[in-house]
Every structure is written in structure tokens, then in C-alpha cells.
Design a protein around this motif. Structure first.
Motif, mmCIF file in Angstrom:
data_model
loop_
_atom_site.group_PDB
_atom_site.id
_atom_site.type_symbol
_atom_site.label_atom_id
_atom_site.label_comp_id
_atom_site.label_asym_id
_atom_site.label_seq_id
_atom_site.Cartn_x
_atom_site.Cartn_y
_atom_site.Cartn_z
ATOM 1 N N ILE A 6 -7.196 -6.866 -2.447
ATOM 2 C CA ILE A 6 -8.566 -7.315 -2.697
ATOM 3 C C ILE A 6 -9.439 -6.125 -3.082
ATOM 4 C CG2 ILE A 6 -10.539 -8.553 -1.729
ATOM 5 C CD1 ILE A 6 -8.484 -9.717 0.353
ATOM 6 N N PRO A 7 -9.680 -5.892 -4.383
ATOM 7 C CA PRO A 7 -10.523 -4.771 -4.828
ATOM 8 C C PRO A 7 -12.009 -5.124 -4.703
ATOM 9 C CG PRO A 7 -9.042 -5.568 -6.590
ATOM 10 C CD PRO A 7 -9.131 -6.619 -5.532
ATOM 11 N N MET A 8 -12.524 -5.090 -3.490
ATOM 12 C CA MET A 8 -13.889 -5.574 -3.266
ATOM 13 C C MET A 8 -14.942 -4.578 -3.728
ATOM 14 S SD MET A 8 -14.597 -5.253 0.853
ATOM 15 C CE MET A 8 -16.375 -4.969 0.761
ATOM 16 N N MET A 159 -7.494 2.621 -1.520
ATOM 17 C CA MET A 159 -7.932 3.672 -2.434
ATOM 18 C C MET A 159 -9.418 3.519 -2.739
ATOM 19 S SD MET A 159 -6.447 4.414 -6.298
ATOM 20 C CE MET A 159 -4.931 5.170 -5.716
ATOM 21 N N GLU A 160 -10.074 4.659 -3.025
ATOM 22 C CA GLU A 160 -11.426 4.645 -3.567
ATOM 23 C C GLU A 160 -11.448 5.661 -4.698
ATOM 24 O OE1 GLU A 160 -15.681 5.457 -4.229
ATOM 25 O OE2 GLU A 160 -14.159 6.898 -3.604
ATOM 26 N N VAL A 185 9.854 3.498 -1.807
ATOM 27 C CA VAL A 185 9.379 2.406 -0.970
ATOM 28 C C VAL A 185 8.531 1.453 -1.812
ATOM 29 C CG1 VAL A 185 7.389 3.773 -0.215
ATOM 30 C CG2 VAL A 185 8.127 1.827 1.154
ATOM 31 N N ARG A 186 8.614 0.169 -1.500
ATOM 32 C CA ARG A 186 7.737 -0.813 -2.136
ATOM 33 C C ARG A 186 6.290 -0.446 -1.796
ATOM 34 N NH1 ARG A 186 8.359 -6.431 -3.317
ATOM 35 N NH2 ARG A 186 10.544 -5.901 -3.683
ATOM 36 N N THR A 187 5.451 -0.250 -2.814
ATOM 37 C CA THR A 187 4.121 0.315 -2.623
ATOM 38 C C THR A 187 3.041 -0.619 -3.154
ATOM 39 O OG1 THR A 187 5.029 2.568 -2.802
ATOM 40 C CG2 THR A 187 2.651 2.317 -3.113
ATOM 41 N N PHE A 188 2.040 -0.885 -2.311
ATOM 42 C CA PHE A 188 0.914 -1.753 -2.651
ATOM 43 C C PHE A 188 -0.356 -0.906 -2.650
ATOM 44 C CE2 PHE A 188 4.166 -4.237 -0.625
ATOM 45 C CZ PHE A 188 4.172 -5.456 -1.264
ATOM 46 N N ILE A 189 -1.079 -0.879 -3.762
ATOM 47 C CA ILE A 189 -2.281 -0.042 -3.901
ATOM 48 C C ILE A 189 -3.458 -0.915 -4.294
ATOM 49 C CG2 ILE A 189 -3.327 1.902 -5.129
ATOM 50 C CD1 ILE A 189 -0.486 2.947 -5.664
ATOM 51 N N VAL A 190 -4.601 -0.716 -3.626
ATOM 52 C CA VAL A 190 -5.816 -1.455 -3.994
ATOM 53 C C VAL A 190 -7.004 -0.492 -4.005
ATOM 54 C CG1 VAL A 190 -6.291 -2.204 -1.615
ATOM 55 C CG2 VAL A 190 -7.230 -3.493 -3.550
ATOM 56 N N ASN A 191 -7.813 -0.588 -5.048
ATOM 57 C CA ASN A 191 -8.943 0.300 -5.259
ATOM 58 C C ASN A 191 -10.254 -0.454 -5.067
ATOM 59 O OD1 ASN A 191 -10.153 2.766 -6.029
ATOM 60 N ND2 ASN A 191 -10.469 1.998 -8.103
ATOM 61 N N SER A 192 -11.309 0.257 -4.663
ATOM 62 C CA SER A 192 -12.617 -0.381 -4.554
ATOM 63 C C SER A 192 -13.208 -0.604 -5.947
ATOM 64 C CB SER A 192 -13.560 0.472 -3.706
ATOM 65 O OG SER A 192 -13.698 1.762 -4.255
ATOM 66 N N TYR A 193 -14.143 -1.547 -6.011
ATOM 67 C CA TYR A 193 -14.773 -1.905 -7.288
ATOM 68 C C TYR A 193 -16.225 -1.455 -7.273
ATOM 69 C CZ TYR A 193 -16.496 -4.649 -11.177
ATOM 70 O OH TYR A 193 -17.078 -5.024 -12.361
ATOM 71 N N PRO A 194 -16.738 -0.789 -8.370
ATOM 72 C CA PRO A 194 -15.980 -0.392 -9.564
ATOM 73 C C PRO A 194 -15.192 0.896 -9.343
ATOM 74 C CG PRO A 194 -18.296 0.219 -9.782
ATOM 75 C CD PRO A 194 -18.178 -0.498 -8.469
ATOM 76 N N LEU A 208 5.510 -3.957 -10.697
ATOM 77 C CA LEU A 208 5.858 -5.355 -10.500
ATOM 78 C C LEU A 208 4.703 -6.290 -10.819
ATOM 79 C CD1 LEU A 208 7.809 -5.068 -7.127
ATOM 80 C CD2 LEU A 208 8.767 -5.226 -9.440
ATOM 81 N N ALA A 209 3.477 -5.832 -10.558
ATOM 82 C CA ALA A 209 2.307 -6.677 -10.792
ATOM 83 C C ALA A 209 1.064 -5.803 -10.754
ATOM 84 C CB ALA A 209 2.205 -7.778 -9.742
ATOM 85 N N SER A 210 0.008 -6.252 -11.431
ATOM 86 C CA SER A 210 -1.260 -5.523 -11.403
ATOM 87 C C SER A 210 -2.407 -6.487 -11.667
ATOM 88 C CB SER A 210 -1.267 -4.390 -12.435
ATOM 89 O OG SER A 210 -1.195 -4.909 -13.749
ATOM 90 N N ALA A 211 -3.596 -6.069 -11.282
ATOM 91 C CA ALA A 211 -4.820 -6.819 -11.558
ATOM 92 C C ALA A 211 -5.903 -5.815 -11.903
ATOM 93 C CB ALA A 211 -5.226 -7.661 -10.359
ATOM 94 N N ALA A 212 -6.870 -6.230 -12.730
ATOM 95 C CA ALA A 212 -7.937 -5.342 -13.179
ATOM 96 C C ALA A 212 -9.261 -5.745 -12.547
ATOM 97 C CB ALA A 212 -8.044 -5.392 -14.697
ATOM 98 N N GLY A 213 -10.201 -4.801 -12.548
ATOM 99 C CA GLY A 213 -11.535 -5.089 -12.042
ATOM 100 C C GLY A 213 -11.502 -5.511 -10.592
ATOM 101 N N ASP A 214 -12.267 -6.570 -10.272
ATOM 102 C CA ASP A 214 -12.302 -7.033 -8.886
ATOM 103 C C ASP A 214 -11.443 -8.270 -8.664
ATOM 104 O OD1 ASP A 214 -13.833 -8.850 -10.247
ATOM 105 O OD2 ASP A 214 -15.505 -8.846 -8.820
#
Length: 224
Positions: A6-8, A159-160, A185-194, A208-214
Motif C-alpha cells: 500500500i503506497p500511501m 521505503m520512503e 529471498v522473495r522480496t516485497f517493497i513498497v514506497n510512500s506516495y509521492p 513478479l509484479a509492480s504497481a505505480a503511483g499510489d
């Protein structure tokens, strides 16, 4: 194992607005039936050099997030500022389905005005061993040694990445992929928005998968 990254949107120094956003995004993703909800680095206070005032909210934040996790029976990963004696850690927690703190990671890769961590821990779940590191830790040699030693099945990385640096580009994503491959290792990364963004890499560094923005990224991990 279903993971919601959740890139909040984070407003520096505005806990009330951030909590409303956190709670809104939390409830929105429940319709997907996630096991893990993963939020960015210090997502409920933001951080501006060198204002550590958000650390004073540590206990309140833990209580609020724990109550949400316990109410619906999910795991929650998120970052926050943690006061400790005369300094502050940039920390991240794994909250369990019963609202307990299962894991605390203190960031290695920080400037000298922070306290810095010195280990990586894992927590057992029904899906396997989980570890958490934070943002720049992904590129830290000491972290790599610890992760390889502890051999988690899944690694979560709040991440920020500052919008001052612009949008994350292919080179940045490629660097993440290389680190996931190095760590194995299977790695999950999420960044703050913006600027936002979320990514899942396999243990060989494949995206494996990605999403942009929020946009929320929902990912089903079917193997350990």
C-alpha cells in the motif's frame, strides 16, 4: 499467502491526516482478503531532517495499528520513528494477527543523528519465516550478511524514496532486483506516495509484479 502493498500518501508532521489515510487504505484492501498489509517507511508521521518529534507518538501508533490488526486478524508491516534514550531509531514493525509485535527492525543505513540497528531478526508465521528491513538497508553489505545468515522465506521492505529525486526509473528497479537476487529471498517493497510504487521480486531477482503511483499491489505468494 496474499500480500497487499500500500503506497500511501504521507504528509510530513501531520499525524491526524496520515492516520485517516492509513485507516482508509487499510479498510479498502480488506475486500481482497490479504494476510499481510505492508505500508511505507515512517508512514504515519513522515520525516524531515532533523525533526524527530514524531517519535513521541510511538506508543500511540503501535496501539492503534495493533488494534486494527487484532480486529480483523491480519499481519501488518509498517515503519515509524522509535524513541530510545537520547536518540531515535528509524524502525519497522511486524504486527501479528492478534495485535502483538512479532518483529522489530531498526534501520542500519542512517545518518549519524539516528541510532542505528545492528542485526536482522525473523519471525515465524504459518507461511514461513519473515524478515523486515528498511529502504537503504537493501543496499547495505552488513544487512546482506545477516539476511543470508537468517535465511527468511519472505523479506518486506518499507521505503520512503523522496520525491525530490523524481520518479523511480528502470535503473532503480534494476538495482532492487539485483539486491533481491543477492539476498536470495522473495522480496516485497513498497514506497510512500509521492512518488509511490510497489514491487515484488522472486529470489532470483525476477520482477513478479509492480504497481505505480499510489495504486495498491495485491500479490499471491504460492510458494515458500
Amino acid at each position: 499467502m496474499r500480500v497487499a502493498l500500500i503506497p500511501m500518501r504521507v504528509e510530513t508532521g501531520n499525524f491526524e491526516a496520515n492516520w485517516r489515510e492509513f485507516e482508509k487504505r487499510f479498510r479498502e484492501v480488506l475486500k481482497h482478503g490479504p494476510d499481510f498489509l505492508v505500508f511505507p517507511e515512517y508512514c504515519l508521521t513522515g520525516f524531515e531532517e532533523w525533526d524527530f518529534s514524531g517519535a513521541g507518538l510511538y506508543n500511540e501508533i503501535v496501539e492503534k495499528v495493533s488494534a486494527l490488526a487484532r480486529k480483523v486478524g491480519v499481519y501488518v508491516v509498517f515503519g515509524l520513528l522509535e524513541p530510545y534514550r537520547d536518540c531515535v531509531y528509524n524502525s519497522a514493525l511486524l504486527i501479528g494477527r492478534n495485535g502483538e509485535v512479532l518483529l522489530k527492525h531498526r534501520k542500519f543505513q542512517e545518518p549519524m543523528k539516528f541510532c542505528t540497528g545492528n542485526t536482522v531478526r525473523t519471525a515465524g508465521t504459518e507461511f514461513g519465516k519473515v524478515a523486515v528491513i528498511i529502504c537503504g538497508d537493501l543496499y547495505n553489505k552488513r544487512i546482506a550478511k545477516w539476511v543470508k545468515r537468517k535465511r527468511p522465506d519472505y523479506l518486506f521492505v518499507p521505503m520512503e524514496y523522496s520525491p525530490d529525486y523524481g520518479e523511480l526509473n528502470n535503473e532503480d528497479v534494476g538495482a532492487m532486483a539485483e539486491r533481491a537476487k543477492l539476498l536470495g529471498v522473495r522480496t516485497f517493497i513498497v514506497n510512500s506516495y509521492p512518488p509511490g510504487g510497489a514491487w515484488v521480486f522472486d529470489r532470483n531477482g525476477g520482477l513478479l509484479a509492480s504497481a505505480a503511483g499510489d495504486d495498491v499491489l495485491i500479490f499471491d505468494a504460492v510458494e515458500v
